[in-house]
Design a protein around this motif. Structure first.
Motif, short mmCIF file in Angstrom:
data_model
loop_
_atom_site.label_atom_id
_atom_site.label_comp_id
_atom_site.label_asym_id
_atom_site.label_seq_id
_atom_site.Cartn_x
_atom_site.Cartn_y
_atom_site.Cartn_z
N ASP A 120 -14.26 -6.42 2.52
CA ASP A 120 -13.50 -5.19 2.76
C ASP A 120 -13.18 -5.02 4.24
O ASP A 120 -12.06 -4.63 4.61
N ALA A 123 -10.47 -7.43 5.31
CA ALA A 123 -9.14 -6.98 4.89
C ALA A 123 -8.58 -5.95 5.87
O ALA A 123 -7.39 -5.99 6.23
N LEU A 124 -9.43 -5.04 6.35
CA LEU A 124 -8.96 -4.01 7.28
C LEU A 124 -8.60 -4.60 8.63
O LEU A 124 -7.59 -4.23 9.24
N GLN A 125 -9.44 -5.51 9.14
CA GLN A 125 -9.14 -6.05 10.46
C GLN A 125 -7.90 -6.95 10.40
O GLN A 125 -7.11 -6.99 11.35
N THR A 127 -5.36 -6.39 8.43
CA THR A 127 -4.24 -5.45 8.36
C THR A 127 -3.91 -4.92 9.75
O THR A 127 -2.73 -4.77 10.11
N MET A 296 -0.01 -5.26 1.83
CA MET A 296 -1.30 -5.45 2.49
C MET A 296 -2.00 -4.11 2.73
O MET A 296 -3.21 -3.99 2.57
N LEU A 297 -1.21 -3.11 3.11
CA LEU A 297 -1.78 -1.78 3.34
C LEU A 297 -2.35 -1.19 2.06
O LEU A 297 -3.38 -0.49 2.08
N ARG A 299 -3.79 -2.77 -0.43
CA ARG A 299 -5.13 -3.32 -0.63
C ARG A 299 -6.10 -2.77 0.41
O ARG A 299 -7.25 -2.47 0.11
N SER A 300 -5.63 -2.63 1.65
CA SER A 300 -6.51 -2.15 2.71
C SER A 300 -6.97 -0.73 2.45
O SER A 300 -8.10 -0.36 2.79
N CYS A 303 -9.82 -0.95 0.16
CA CYS A 303 -11.00 -1.42 0.89
C CYS A 303 -11.54 -0.32 1.80
O CYS A 303 -12.75 -0.14 1.92
N ALA A 304 -10.63 0.40 2.47
CA ALA A 304 -11.05 1.47 3.38
C ALA A 304 -11.81 2.56 2.64
O ALA A 304 -12.81 3.09 3.14
#
Length: 583
Positions: A120, A123-125, A127, A296-297, A299-300, A303-304
């Motif tokens: 998770d 994925a954020l980094q 993005t 991508m956002l 999914r992020s 995860c966020a």
């Protein structure tokens, strides 16, 4: 959610700003190149002016190099910011997990926490890194190219302006469908990680029961579930590309058709059409980049939310009620006396039944207490309340004459040493593991603790002694050796209270007796609580507790319980007949 995440990105604000500025500058200089190319075609080639062509060509190379420099700068700055943000977020999440009580960890599951710390956060980094480039570059490219293309030909611009709503509709439909699937994707990843974690942690059990085939089947099912949900999620993302390309290439063909007619009619110069064609391609590609970033956002965001759930989780047990000591500092544990006053406990607050029921007892400091009881009688639960691994639901647990809530977690647990039923050693040397008990321990103190735990018997046979590498989880020592090392580690703390949760089950009765004798000799002032299955391990204790169904069914010395407790007498006689007790 952004309020939770932004503090971890704020230290890299300068890098984010520099990266965004470089991305914007890269796009601007890249857009200037087609204008120069248009002049080369319409003026230089048209007039046969070679010097003009060379000058403009050199200018194009210069613009390309400047754009490349800004592109490299954008990549560097975005990498620094993205990796730094990810590291900060992982650290915050991990540090917060350290404050969790067992109940908090059980709520999420270990496998899910591992996924949230790794997949998770990654994925954020990613993005952030891609977003700094694409979400700045694409809008700048889109707006600038749009303005420049309209300046070249308003009539041609109406062609792609009609195509833009189609692109937006495609993106919105796909985002709406794919958003909930990404949440399920992360949950399936948790489930797969759980299977892997359990299998590797219990690999000895798996092999001893010849369950490899069943474990492979279980992994296969979870892996198949993850594959299917991934195919659904990324299948929609993949569908996005051909649909958008269809619209893009359709628009390009229309521009070429109408633009060619304008060139043929003399209302548009060939160089201008080339430039216009370049801009229209950049506009449409920018729209595609924005749509991919939105994917991508999406999914992020999933995860966020999972990361923020961990960060927002309130630890079930905190030291907020800690009282100051006489000197104004944190209250220290005075001695090893323990009191339970009408204590009730259950693991799940919604459960209708109590695990511990109305437990009241007093254990004087320095006493040795044995705890016996059948499986499920709540022996481990009882002692877990002393260092506040769990919190009593009702009643009061006191250590050193004060409720455990009066102490900070650090001071309480420093005063209580616990050897759990499931022994744990960490990768590294034996010395490094023992120093957990006392980081300042000398060589002499280390060996004294090992002698008290009867660990010196096998350590002296090892060529490297205390510097022997244990391997992951202590795989290089046997179960009995692992137990003795854990006991030595606990002894090194010189605690006020020492809890042994069936921690000599893997050693023979003679070694068990030696360890108990060492406790009496080396830890006279320490209160010792010994959970055991063998009566021989506790019959010399100052006090023996007999647990049954979450209650203290009886308490007393060995002689008193033989005379007055049927449960204790039956256990004693059965073990004596089985040869567990001699003499």
């Amino acid at each position: 959610m952004m309020k939770q995440l932004w503090p971890h990105a704020r230290p890299y604000g300068v890098w984010i700003a520099l990266g965004a500025a470089c991305s914007a500058a890269e796009a601007v200089f890249e857009l200037l190149i087609p204008l120069v190319m248009s002049d080369i075609v319409d003026i230089g080639i048209q007039n046969g002016d070679q010097a003009y062509i060379l000058r403009k060509g050199a200018l194009m190379v210069g613009l390309a190099m400047i754009s490349l420099t800004f592109g490299v700068g954008s990549a560097v700055f975005s990498s620094v910011a993205g990796q730094g943000f990810g590291a900060s977020l992982r650290r915050a999440e991990y540090d917060h997990i350290q404050d969790f009580a067992f109940s908090n960890i059980e709520k999420f599951s270990t496998a899910s926490l591992v996924t949230r710390l790794t997949n998770d956060v990654n994925a954020l980094q990613m993005t952030l890194m891609m977003g700094m480039r694409l979400l700045v570059r694409a809008p700048v490219m889109l707006v600038s190219a749009l303005v420049l293309s309209i300046r070249i030909s308003l009539r041609l611009s109406s062609v792609f302006l009609a195509a833009m709503p189609l692109l937006l509709v495609v993106v919105c439909v796909i985002l709406t469908r794919v958003s909930p699937i990404f949440r399920s994707l992360q949950e399936k990843t948790d489930a797969l990680n759980l299977v892997v974690q359990e299998n590797l942690a219990g690999i000895r059990v798996v092999k001893s029961f010849v369950r490899e085939t069943e474990e492979e089947a279980k992994f296969g099912r979870r892996n198949r579930d993850l594959k299917e949900i991934s195919q659904r999620a990324y299948g929609m993302v993949v569908v996005n590309m051909p649909l958008m390309m269809l619209i893009v290439y359709g628009t390009i063909i229309a521009v070429l058709w109408f633009g060619g007619q304008m060139v043929f009619a003399g209302t548009l110069e060939p160089g201008k059409l080339m430039t216009y064609f370049t801009y229209i391609t950049q506009i449409l590609m920018s729209l595609m980049m924005v749509s991919m970033m939105f994917m991508m956002l999406t999914r992020s965001v999933a995860c966020a939310r999972r990361i923020v759930e961990v960060l927002n989780e309130v630890p079930a047990i905190t030291g907020e009620g800690a009282q100051p000591g006489p000197d104004g500092g944190p209250l220290a544990v005075a001695d090893g006396s323990i009191d339970f006053t009408h204590v009730y406990f259950k693991y799940n607050k919604e459960s209708p039944e109590w695990i511990l029921q109305d437990v009241s007892l007093h254990i004087p400091s320095g006493a040795t207490v044995g705890i016996l009881g059948g499986t499920g009688s709540a022996k481990t639960t009882l002692v877990s309340l002393i260092p506040r691994l769990y919190e009593a639901g009702e009643g009061t647990v006191s250590v050193g004459g004060r409720p455990v809530g009066d102490y900070t977690m650090e001071h309480l647990r420093d005063a209580v040493s616990m050897v759990l039923q499931k022994n744990t050693l960490f990768s590294g040397t034996i010395r490094e593991n023992l120093l957990w008990g006392n980081p300042e321990a000398s060589e002499e103190q280390l060996w004294a603790a090992c002698r008290a735990a009867c660990a010196d018997e096998f350590l002296e046979r090892m060529p490297q002694g205390l510097d022997t590498d244990l391997g992951q989880g202590g795989v290089n020592v046997s179960g009995g050796q692992k137990q003795r090392l854990c006991i030595a580690r606990a002894i090194l703390k010189q605690p006020k209270v020492l809890i042994l949760d069936d921690s000599t089950s893997a050693v023979d009765t003679a070694t068990d007796a030696k360890i108990r004798a060492a406790f009496a000799r080396e830890l006279r002032d320490t209160t010792k609580l010994i959970i055991a299955q063998r009566v021989a391990s506790v019959q010399e204790a100052d006090l023996i507790l007999v647990m049954e169904d979450g209650r203290v069914a009886a308490q007393g010395t060995h002689r008193e319980l033989l005379a007055g407790c049927e449960i204790y007498r039956e256990v004693y006689e059965s073990q004596q007949e089985g040869g567990h007790v001699h003499g």
